[in-house]
Motif scaffolding. Structure first.
Motif, PDB file in Angstrom:
ATOM      1  N   GLN A 145      -0.218  50.993  -3.397  1.00 13.74           N
ATOM      2  CA  GLN A 145       1.180  51.389  -3.607  1.00 13.74           C
ATOM      3  C   GLN A 145       1.859  50.459  -4.628  1.00 13.74           C
ATOM      4  N   ALA A 146       1.602  49.159  -4.474  1.00 11.39           N
ATOM      5  CA  ALA A 146       2.198  48.185  -5.396  1.00 11.39           C
ATOM      6  C   ALA A 146       1.677  48.406  -6.816  1.00 11.39           C
ATOM      7  N   THR A 147       0.395  48.741  -6.927  1.00  6.04           N
ATOM      8  CA  THR A 147      -0.181  49.022  -8.248  1.00  6.04           C
ATOM      9  C   THR A 147       0.470  50.262  -8.856  1.00  6.04           C
ATOM     10  N   LEU A 148       0.612  51.303  -8.037  1.00  5.65           N
ATOM     11  CA  LEU A 148       1.261  52.542  -8.490  1.00  5.65           C
ATOM     12  C   LEU A 148       2.640  52.239  -9.078  1.00  5.65           C
ATOM     13  N   GLU A 149       3.406  51.452  -8.355  1.00  3.93           N
ATOM     14  CA  GLU A 149       4.780  51.153  -8.798  1.00  3.93           C
ATOM     15  C   GLU A 149       4.801  50.312 -10.075  1.00  3.93           C
ATOM     16  N   LYS A 163      -3.418  48.251 -18.683  1.00  8.31           N
ATOM     17  CA  LYS A 163      -4.614  47.609 -18.131  1.00  8.31           C
ATOM     18  C   LYS A 163      -4.255  46.931 -16.818  1.00  8.31           C
ATOM     19  N   VAL A 164      -5.061  47.231 -15.787  1.00  2.95           N
ATOM     20  CA  VAL A 164      -4.887  46.562 -14.497  1.00  2.95           C
ATOM     21  C   VAL A 164      -6.133  45.724 -14.240  1.00  2.95           C
ATOM     22  N   GLY A 165      -5.928  44.595 -13.579  1.00  2.52           N
ATOM     23  CA  GLY A 165      -7.095  43.751 -13.352  1.00  2.52           C
ATOM     24  C   GLY A 165      -6.864  42.679 -12.318  1.00  2.52           C
ATOM     25  N   TRP A 166      -7.924  41.924 -12.050  1.00  2.00           N
ATOM     26  CA  TRP A 166      -7.894  40.777 -11.154  1.00  2.00           C
ATOM     27  C   TRP A 166      -7.428  41.160  -9.748  1.00  2.00           C
ATOM     28  N   SER A 168      -7.518  41.553  -5.943  1.00  6.58           N
ATOM     29  CA  SER A 168      -8.681  41.580  -5.048  1.00  6.58           C
ATOM     30  C   SER A 168      -9.759  42.527  -5.566  1.00  6.58           C
ATOM     31  N   PHE A 169      -9.574  43.077  -6.771  1.00  9.19           N
ATOM     32  CA  PHE A 169     -10.529  44.062  -7.302  1.00  9.19           C
ATOM     33  C   PHE A 169     -11.948  43.489  -7.345  1.00  9.19           C
ATOM     34  N   GLY A 170     -12.886  44.291  -6.806  1.00 12.22           N
ATOM     35  CA  GLY A 170     -14.289  43.909  -6.864  1.00 12.22           C
ATOM     36  C   GLY A 170     -14.735  42.995  -5.743  1.00 12.22           C
ATOM     37  N   GLN A 171     -13.792  42.512  -4.966  1.00 19.13           N
ATOM     38  CA  GLN A 171     -14.136  41.559  -3.899  1.00 19.13           C
ATOM     39  C   GLN A 171     -14.192  42.217  -2.524  1.00 19.13           C
ATOM     40  N   GLY A 172     -13.539  43.397  -2.385  1.00 20.32           N
ATOM     41  CA  GLY A 172     -13.562  44.082  -1.096  1.00 20.32           C
ATOM     42  C   GLY A 172     -14.512  45.274  -1.160  1.00 20.32           C
ATOM     43  N   SER A 173     -14.124  46.371  -0.522  1.00 20.09           N
ATOM     44  CA  SER A 173     -14.999  47.543  -0.479  1.00 20.09           C
ATOM     45  C   SER A 173     -14.841  48.369  -1.752  1.00 20.09           C
ATOM     46  N   VAL A 174     -15.859  49.171  -2.023  1.00 23.77           N
ATOM     47  CA  VAL A 174     -15.812  50.101  -3.153  1.00 23.77           C
ATOM     48  C   VAL A 174     -14.649  51.079  -2.954  1.00 23.77           C
ATOM     49  N   GLU A 175     -14.411  51.468  -1.693  1.00 23.74           N
ATOM     50  CA  GLU A 175     -13.339  52.425  -1.392  1.00 23.74           C
ATOM     51  C   GLU A 175     -11.967  51.830  -1.731  1.00 23.74           C
ATOM     52  N   ALA A 176     -11.774  50.579  -1.354  1.00 27.29           N
ATOM     53  CA  ALA A 176     -10.489  49.935  -1.655  1.00 27.29           C
ATOM     54  C   ALA A 176     -10.262  49.900  -3.169  1.00 27.29           C
ATOM     55  N   ALA A 178     -11.521  52.003  -5.307  1.00 26.55           N
ATOM     56  CA  ALA A 178     -11.290  53.390  -5.736  1.00 26.55           C
ATOM     57  C   ALA A 178      -9.836  53.780  -5.504  1.00 26.55           C
ATOM     58  N   GLU A 179      -9.266  53.340  -4.389  1.00 28.48           N
ATOM     59  CA  GLU A 179      -7.853  53.639  -4.102  1.00 28.48           C
ATOM     60  C   GLU A 179      -6.939  52.990  -5.144  1.00 28.48           C
ATOM     61  N   GLN A 180      -7.260  51.737  -5.488  1.00 26.10           N
ATOM     62  CA  GLN A 180      -6.460  51.041  -6.497  1.00 26.10           C
ATOM     63  C   GLN A 180      -6.524  51.781  -7.836  1.00 26.10           C
ATOM     64  N   LEU A 181      -7.732  52.223  -8.201  1.00 20.90           N
ATOM     65  CA  LEU A 181      -7.904  52.906  -9.485  1.00 20.90           C
ATOM     66  C   LEU A 181      -7.169  54.244  -9.489  1.00 20.90           C
ATOM     67  N   ALA A 182      -7.242  54.962  -8.353  1.00 23.83           N
ATOM     68  CA  ALA A 182      -6.555  56.260  -8.266  1.00 23.83           C
ATOM     69  C   ALA A 182      -5.041  56.064  -8.390  1.00 23.83           C
ATOM     70  N   ALA A 183      -4.551  54.996  -7.767  1.00 27.89           N
ATOM     71  CA  ALA A 183      -3.111  54.713  -7.830  1.00 27.89           C
ATOM     72  C   ALA A 183      -2.686  54.414  -9.267  1.00 27.89           C
ATOM     73  N   ALA A 184      -3.519  53.628  -9.964  1.00 24.89           N
ATOM     74  CA  ALA A 184      -3.198  53.293 -11.352  1.00 24.89           C
ATOM     75  C   ALA A 184      -3.150  54.571 -12.205  1.00 24.89           C
ATOM     76  N   ARG A 185      -4.133  55.443 -11.990  1.00 25.94           N
ATOM     77  CA  ARG A 185      -4.155  56.698 -12.756  1.00 25.94           C
ATOM     78  C   ARG A 185      -2.944  57.560 -12.407  1.00 25.94           C
TER      79      ARG A 185
END
Lengths: 400, 400
Positions: A145-149, A163-166, A168-176, A178-185
Motif C-alpha cells: 500500500q505504501a509503495t502504491l501511494e 524505479k522502486v528498490g531496496w 525488504s525486496f528480495g529478502q522475504g517471500s516471492v509472493e510478498a 510480487a505484491e510490491q511489484l503489482a502495487a508499483a505497476r
C-alpha cells in the motif's frame, strides 16, 4: 594555468538513518585554477575520501591523490586525461582513489567549461544535447500500500517512469515481492516505465533472482537492477540466460571504465548505469557511454544525490539521442536540495541537459553552511588536512 | 565471546621513496576478544584504511567498518564468514572497505587459531601443510648489470626462483627489456625459475606487451605478471591468445574473490596471485585457491611486506601440495623485518608453512615502536579515532 587548490566540503543531515538513501550526506569538491573555479561531488564516504587525498605516501604507486593533482597544468581537456592517468598510476594501490578523484575530475570539467564558456557535453564532442525521460527513484514502501501511494505521488508530479528498490525486496517471500511489484505497476498505470532495483540482495544466488522473474515480467518491469554483487559476472550471465523480457541493469558500483564495460562483455547487462561520482569522473563515464552505444546497450546515469551530481552524470550521454532513460533523485534530502541554487527542470515529463558553461549550476555555499562539518586528520600531531576554507586552522590541502 | 577491540598500528620508515617497494610502511591490526588476541596486516594505505574504520556513516550501506566488527560474536570460524558478509553489505559503497577489513579478518583467524591451538590452515580444513618453492621478489636494477648482480645475490642466498619487475621495464625499448631479461637469466643460471612483473605498465595496450613475448620466451620466463590494469580482461585474453610458453599472472589487485576468479574465467591467467591483505583476508583468498585448484590454475601468494603478511598469505594454499610457487620478500625494509620476532625459514630452497597456533608468529611491538605514528581523525573537533593504545588521548576505536 595550474591547479592551485582542491578544497573539500563535507556536509550531512543532522541525523543519518540506515535507509539506502545516498542523499543524507555529500562530499563536494572545489578546484581553483587562476581566476576560475569548478565544482564536483564524490558519491563516496566523505572522511575516507578526504583521507585518500592527504594520506602519507606508502610507496611509489600508493601515493595520495594530492600528489597527482595539485600544481598540475590545466589548459585543455587533454590535461584532464593526463591527470587521470597520473592518478591511476601513482595511486594504483590506494583503493579509495577512484572515489576521491571522481569529484575532482568532475570539478576539472566544470572549471574548463566555465573558462571556455561551453557546457561539458560540448567539450566532450557533443553537437547537441537531447532530452531524457527521467525516472523517479524511490525506495519500496514498508508494504504494498505504501509503495502504491509513493508511486502515485511520483505520477502526480509528472513522472512517466518510476524505479522502486531496496526495502525488504528480495529478502522475504516471492509472493510478498510480487505484491510490491503489482502495487508499483498499479500506481504507475499501464503505460509507465517500471524499473526495479534489487540492491545486490541475492549476492550471487541465481535461483533466488530467477524466482522473481515471473512477477517482474508480469508487472512489465523493464529492468531488474543489481541482482548480484557487481563483480559476480557469471551469476549475471546465468540470470540473463533465462531470456526474460526483463533486462539486467547494473554498473553503479563501477570504479573504473573497465569494470563497467566488463558488465557489458561478461555479465550480459542491457542497461549500464554509471555514477560519475564513483567511476573516476566524467571522462571514464564517457568512455563507457561510447562503448555501450556501439553495442546497442543503453547507457543510464546513476544519481541519488544532488542536482550537481545529476548534471555531472548527464554529461557523458547528453549527446546520445537514443539513450533516453535518466535517473532523477525524486525525494532527496533537504541538504541535497540546498546544494545548488538552480535546478534542472522537468517539462512535459522530459529533462533537458543544460546548455550553459560547465555543469550549468551554481553551488550555494551559504545554503549548505549549516550542514558542513570540519574534518581534521593529523599524523604525529601534524595536520595533514584541515578545512581552512571553512574557517579552521590555516594549514592543509591548498598548500601542496 | 565478543570482539572487544580493534586497534591499528601505523608504522613507516623515516623516509618513503618512490620505489615500488611496499615494505616501506605497514598497517598492523590487533583484535582482542576475551583473553585472546590476534594480529593481521593490511597491504593498504594506512591513514585511508583507518579512516574507513571510523568514518561517520553516510547511509545504510555506506557505514564504517567498525559498525560491522566491534561487539560481534566470535566463537567459531563461521563467525568470520558472517562478519565478512556484514561488512560487504553494510559497507557496500565504501570503496576502501576491503583493504581495511583484510587486516582485521586475518587477525580474526590468528586469534581463533591461538584460542584453539591450531594453525589457520588447519582451521581452513587442511590436513597437512606442504613446502613451497619461495621466489625472491626484487625490482629490476637500474641497468642490466645491476639486475645480474641482484639476481646473483638471491641465488647465493639459496633461492632457486627469482622474480624481477618494475623499474624501467616496459617503458623503454624492447631491446633494453631483452637485455634486462637476459641478465636476470644469466644471474639465475639455466635451471632456476624466472618470473617477470610488468607492474601494469602497458595499461591495456596488447601490442606493447606482445612485443616483449619473444624476449620473455627466450629468457625462459615462466610468467609475465600484471601486463595490464587488473580489470582489463579483454587485453589479458588477447595477449594469452598469442599462445606463448610464458603464462600470464595477476590478481594482487583483487579486492574481492569474484575479482580474482574473473581473472581465471575471462582473462586467461595461468597464475592467480592473491594478497590476503587486500582481497578481504584469508577467507576470500581460500575461496580463490579452491576455485583455481579445480581449474588447474596455479594459486600463488602475493607478499612484498612482512613475515606476518607472508604467513597469512600462505594459509589459503598451504594444504595444496601441487601449488608450489610462493612469493618471498627478499629484501624488505628494516621495519618489515622488525615486525615479527620470529621468521619463516628457507631450508634447501623450500619454505614450510608453520605448524603453530594461528599464523605462528609473534608481533614484536617493542621492536616496531620507533617506527610507529600516531593518527588522529576529528570531525567538528570530536575525535573519531586516536591511538590510545600508543599512549594518545584515551578515546577512540576500542569503545564502540
Amino acid at each position: 594555468m595550474r591547479i592551485d587548490a582542491v578544497d573539500f566540503f563535507y556536509a550531512s543531515m543532522p541525523e543519518i538513518t540506515l535507509d539506502a538513501d545516498g542523499s543524507q550526506d555529500a562530499l563536494l569538491v572545489r578546484v581553483r585554477s587562476g581566476n576560475d573555479e569548478g565544482w564536483g561531488e564524490c558519491e563516496a564516504s566523505p572522511v575516507t575520501s578526504i583521507a585518500a587525498f592527504v594520506t602519507p605516501r606508502s610507496h611509489g604507486v600508493c601515493r595520495p591523490i594530492a600528489d597527482s593533482v595539485l600544481g598540475q597544468r590545466l589548459d585543455s581537456v587533454s590535461d584532464i586525461a593526463r591527470i587521470t592517468a597520473l592518478v591511476r598510476r601513482n595511486s594504483m594501490d590506494l583503493l579509495q582513489a577512484a572515489h576521491t578523484f571522481s569529484g575532482i575530475e568532475i570539478a576539472l570539467w566544470d572549471l574548463l567549461g566555465r573558462r571556455f564558456g561551453e557546457p561539458v557535453w560540448r567539450l566532450l564532442g557533443g553537437r547537441r544535447a537531447y532530452p531524457k525521460v527521467p525516472y523517479a527513484s524511490m525506495l519500496f514502501g514498508a508494504d504494498a500500500q505504501a509503495t502504491l501511494e509513493a508511486v502515485r505521488e511520483a505520477v502526480a508530479a509528472g513522472f512517466q517512469a518510476v524505479k522502486v528498490g531496496w526495502g525488504s525486496f528480495g529478502q522475504g517471500s516471492v509472493e510478498a515481492d510480487a505484491e510490491q511489484l503489482a502495487a508499483a505497476r498499479e500506481g504507475l498505470g499501464p503505460d509507465g516505465l517500471l524499473l526495479v532495483d534489487a540492491g545486490q540482495i541475492w549476492v550471487d544466488d541465481v535461483a533466488s533472482a530467477a524466482a522473481r522473474l515471473p512477477a517482474l515480467q508480469q508487472s512489465g518491469a523493464t529492468w531488474i537492477e543489481e541482482p548480484f554483487l557487481p563483480l559476480a559476472y557469471r551469476a549475471h550471465a546465468e540470470l540473463a540466460a533465462h531470456n526474460s523480457s526483463v533486462g539486467i541493469a547494473g554498473g553503479e558500483g563501477a570504479h573504473s571504465a573497465h569494470m563497467a564495460t566488463n558488465l557489458i562483455d561478461y555479465a550480459a547487462v542491457r542497461f549500464v548505469q554509471i555514477d560519475t561520482g564513483r567511476i573516476g569522473g566524467i571522462g571514464p563515464a564517457k568512455a563507457v557511454a561510447d562503448y555501450a552505444a556501439a553495442r546497442d546497450i543503453a547507457f543510464v546515469n546513476h544519481t541519488f544525490t544532488s542536482q550537481l551530481a545529476l548534471s555531472a552524470s548527464l554529461q557523458p550521454f547528453a549527446a546520445l539521442a537514443d539513450h533516453r532513460i535518466c535517473e532523477f533523485p525524486f525525494a532527496p534530502s533537504e541538504l541535497a536540495r540546498a546544494i545548488t541554487s538552480d535546478q534542472l527542470e522537468i517539462v512535459d515529463g522530459e529533462l533537458q541537459p543544460l546548455d550553459a558553461p560547465g555543469l550549468g549550476l551554481r553551488v550555494d555555499l551559504e545554503a549548505i553552511r549549516p550542514y558542513l562539518h570540519q574534518v581534521e586528520i593529523l599524523v604525529d600531531g601534524r595536520p595533514l588536512y584541515a578545512d581552512h576554507h571553512l574557517g579552521g586552522t590555516p594549514v592543509g590541502n591548498s598548500e601542496p
